[in-house]
Design a protein around this motif. Structure first.
Motif, PDB file in Angstrom:
ATOM      1  N   VAL A   1      11.383  18.286   8.051  1.00 11.26           N
ATOM      2  CA  VAL A   1      11.481  19.331   6.892  1.00 11.26           C
ATOM      3  C   VAL A   1       9.906  20.080   6.788  1.00 11.26           C
ATOM      4  O   VAL A   1       9.952  21.238   6.792  1.00 11.26           O
ATOM      5  N   HIS A   2       8.972  19.091   7.006  1.00  8.08           N
ATOM      6  CA  HIS A   2       7.605  19.723   6.993  1.00  8.08           C
ATOM      7  C   HIS A   2       7.277  20.565   8.335  1.00  8.08           C
ATOM      8  O   HIS A   2       6.484  21.690   8.499  1.00  8.08           O
TER       9      HIS A   2
ATOM     10  N   VAL B   1       0.895  -1.244  -0.043  1.00  8.10           N
ATOM     11  CA  VAL B   1       0.049  -0.092   0.048  1.00  8.10           C
ATOM     12  C   VAL B   1       0.888   1.201   0.043  1.00  8.10           C
ATOM     13  O   VAL B   1       0.634   2.212  -0.796  1.00  8.10           O
ATOM     14  N   SER B   2       1.866   1.195   0.890  1.00  7.69           N
ATOM     15  CA  SER B   2       2.826   2.492   0.891  1.00  7.69           C
ATOM     16  C   SER B   2       3.443   2.804  -0.412  1.00  7.69           C
ATOM     17  O   SER B   2       3.491   4.002  -0.700  1.00  7.69           O
ATOM     18  N   THR B   3       4.112   1.692  -0.844  1.00 10.71           N
ATOM     19  CA  THR B   3       4.980   1.998  -2.157  1.00 10.71           C
ATOM     20  C   THR B   3       3.969   2.371  -3.342  1.00 10.71           C
ATOM     21  O   THR B   3       4.497   3.511  -3.839  1.00 10.71           O
TER      22      THR B   3
ATOM     23  N   LEU C   1      14.588   2.123   7.050  1.00  5.01           N
ATOM     24  CA  LEU C   1      14.869   3.406   6.167  1.00  5.01           C
ATOM     25  C   LEU C   1      13.630   4.014   5.740  1.00  5.01           C
ATOM     26  O   LEU C   1      13.665   5.210   6.052  1.00  5.01           O
ATOM     27  N   ILE C   2      12.490   3.409   5.910  1.00  2.00           N
ATOM     28  CA  ILE C   2      11.334   3.961   5.790  1.00  2.00           C
ATOM     29  C   ILE C   2      11.210   5.059   6.863  1.00  2.00           C
ATOM     30  O   ILE C   2      10.663   6.163   6.885  1.00  2.00           O
ATOM     31  N   GLY C   3      11.253   4.531   7.973  1.00  2.47           N
ATOM     32  CA  GLY C   3      11.133   5.268   9.358  1.00  2.47           C
ATOM     33  C   GLY C   3      11.865   6.508   9.130  1.00  2.47           C
ATOM     34  O   GLY C   3      11.642   7.451   9.907  1.00  2.47           O
ATOM     35  N   TRP C   4      13.154   6.208   9.048  1.00  2.00           N
ATOM     36  CA  TRP C   4      14.279   7.444   8.860  1.00  2.00           C
ATOM     37  C   TRP C   4      13.937   8.533   7.775  1.00  2.00           C
ATOM     38  O   TRP C   4      14.129   9.767   8.210  1.00  2.00           O
ATOM     39  N   VAL C   5      13.552   8.019   7.047  1.00  2.00           N
ATOM     40  CA  VAL C   5      12.869   9.044   5.601  1.00  2.00           C
ATOM     41  C   VAL C   5      11.773   9.917   6.268  1.00  2.00           C
ATOM     42  O   VAL C   5      11.608  11.196   6.066  1.00  2.00           O
ATOM     43  N   CYS C   6      10.714   9.057   7.001  1.00  2.00           N
ATOM     44  CA  CYS C   6       9.656   9.725   7.538  1.00  2.00           C
ATOM     45  C   CYS C   6      10.046  10.726   8.653  1.00  2.00           C
ATOM     46  O   CYS C   6       9.582  11.871   8.636  1.00  2.00           O
TER      47      CYS C   6
ATOM     48  N   GLU D   1       0.788  17.123   5.542  1.00  2.00           N
ATOM     49  CA  GLU D   1       1.558  16.072   5.196  1.00  2.00           C
ATOM     50  C   GLU D   1       2.501  15.607   6.316  1.00  2.00           C
ATOM     51  O   GLU D   1       2.784  14.380   6.456  1.00  2.00           O
ATOM     52  N   THR D   2       2.688  16.318   7.286  1.00  2.00           N
ATOM     53  CA  THR D   2       3.423  16.069   8.390  1.00  2.00           C
ATOM     54  C   THR D   2       2.828  14.942   9.283  1.00  2.00           C
ATOM     55  O   THR D   2       3.579  13.671   9.720  1.00  2.00           O
ATOM     56  N   PHE D   3       1.525  15.068   9.265  1.00  2.00           N
ATOM     57  CA  PHE D   3       0.791  13.856  10.035  1.00  2.00           C
ATOM     58  C   PHE D   3       0.920  12.721   9.102  1.00  2.00           C
ATOM     59  O   PHE D   3       1.184  11.371   9.849  1.00  2.00           O
ATOM     60  N   LEU D   4       0.983  12.423   7.778  1.00  2.00           N
ATOM     61  CA  LEU D   4       1.042  11.240   7.016  1.00  2.00           C
ATOM     62  C   LEU D   4       2.304  10.721   7.194  1.00  2.00           C
ATOM     63  O   LEU D   4       2.562   9.605   7.627  1.00  2.00           O
ATOM     64  N   TYR D   5       3.669  11.627   7.231  1.00  2.00           N
ATOM     65  CA  TYR D   5       4.749  11.083   7.195  1.00  2.00           C
ATOM     66  C   TYR D   5       4.985  10.305   9.020  1.00  2.00           C
ATOM     67  O   TYR D   5       5.679   9.394   8.976  1.00  2.00           O
ATOM     68  N   ALA D   6       4.293  11.060   9.742  1.00  2.00           N
ATOM     69  CA  ALA D   6       4.632  10.717  11.152  1.00  2.00           C
ATOM     70  C   ALA D   6       4.173   9.290  11.148  1.00  2.00           C
ATOM     71  O   ALA D   6       4.620   8.407  11.868  1.00  2.00           O
TER      72      ALA D   6
END
Length: 133
Positions: A96-97, A15-17, A85-90, A113-118
């Motif tokens: 950034v956001h 789903v995420s990819t 990796l996904i966690g650190w990118v987030c 988007e901050t909440f999406l990444y979190a």
């Protein structure tokens, strides 16, 4: 395609990819200024070559991460570091956001988007350390 042993991890990757491929990676790679307008940015008029270059670079990096990650949808236990990796990118994207929000230098869509990444980052790390061990 979905792992019978780790279905939650497989579904998360699938789903995420797919979501990040369609909403971020491909649009940034192929049409960064149009993508920016979709998200409420008003690109500066004039020479936008650098903006397009950086947008395409980010899209290319996102595409590389997505393609590498997608290979492990059937066997998420095979590369648990991908969840890190996904966690650190987030974590980086949250930073950034949040910075952009504090400076009031971005549209509301970017702040949201901050909440999406979190959320994605927390789920990725939870899967990595609780489900995959």
């Amino acid at each position: 395609m979905i792992s019978a042993d780790y279905p939650l991890a497989s579904w998360f990757l699938a789903v995420s990819t797919t979501f990040f491929l369609l909403v971020f990676a491909l649009p940034l790679l192929l049409m960064p200024l149009r993508w920016a307008r979709w998200f409420g940015w008003a690109p500066v008029q004039g020479n936008t070559d650098l903006t397009v270059y950086f947008g395409r670079c980010l899209g290319g990096v996102a595409l590389a991460i997505i393609l590498t990650t997608a290979r492990y949808i059937p066997d998420p236990r095979g590369q648990p570091v991908l969840f890190e990796l996904i966690g650190w990118v987030c974590v980086a994207m949250v930073g950034v956001h949040v910075w952009g929000a504090l400076r009031k230098a971005q549209p509301m869509s970017e702040t949201l988007e901050t909440f999406l990444y979190a959320g994605v980052g927390v789920v990725a790390m939870w899967i990595r350390f609780r489900t995959l061990g």
